[in-house]
Write a protein that holds these residues in place. Structure first.
Motif: not given
Length: 193
Positions: A37-65
């Motif tokens: 996931v691109s840095e800009s998308t991650l940054s916008r996701l963390e700052s609340g400027l982008r709404r989370p979707s399953l497509e974005l959250l699944l790789p994060l859940a896997r990475t963070y275990d």
């Protein structure tokens, strides 16, 4: 009961993701490389400027275990019991006693009886182990060869050559905590030791 609206739940995801990333000491660049996931998308996701979707959250859940529920702050529901599904590896049976991913994991370990005790073959790996003996255990750590009766506990750095087995060919049973590198489980009865 005060239930959050969907909007409030989604608003909490970004700060939760930022806190999790910072707690793990991961940069946005490292996270982008790991998740795809691109840095800009991650940054916008963390700052609340982008709404989370399953497509974005699944790789994060896997990475963070962590479970997806933890990322969105879902309330714990359902049966709190652990549904035991034994796994056999290296001729031993491991019964999971905890289910939370990451960190320290608890297992009941069973080493089957053998007509004659096995010859120790010490191994090493990163991490730490803590164990509590339920049925007599032979524990070899480095040059030390110990027999632990029921009720004894031990903890050790697994970078030391170690082996667990039967002292007399009988069944061995123990409770064991496996910690990831840098995670250590401590049990101390005597603070002077």
């Amino acid at each position: 009961m005060d239930r959050k609206t969907d909007h409030e739940v989604l608003d909490g995801v970004g700060p939760r993701l930022r806190a999790l990333r910072r707690a793990r000491g991961i940069t946005l660049a490292d996270l982008a490389a790991t998740t795809g996931v691109s840095e800009s998308t991650l940054s916008r996701l963390e700052s609340g400027l982008r709404r989370p979707s399953l497509e974005l959250l699944l790789p994060l859940a896997r990475t963070y275990d962590v479970p997806l529920d933890d990322l969105v702050g879902a309330p714990r529901t359902g049966d709190p019991r652990i549904h035991l599904k034994p796994v056999t590896r290296f001729g031993m049976t491991f019964v999971p006693l905890s289910r939370r991913p990451g960190g320290v994991h608890a297992f009941k370990m069973i080493i089957p009886a053998r007509p004659e005790p096995l010859e120790p073959t010490p191994q090493t790996h990163e991490g730490f182990e803590w164990l509590y003996v339920l049925r007599r255990l032979r524990l070899v750590i480095g040059e030390r060869d110990l027999t632990l009766p029921p009720g004894e506990a031990a903890e050790f750095d697994t970078s030391l050559p170690h082996w667990l087995g039967s002292a007399d060919g009988g069944v061995v049973e123990l409770l064991i905590l496996f910690g990831l590198q840098g995670v250590r489980a401590h049990v101390r009865n005597d603070p002077q030791r």
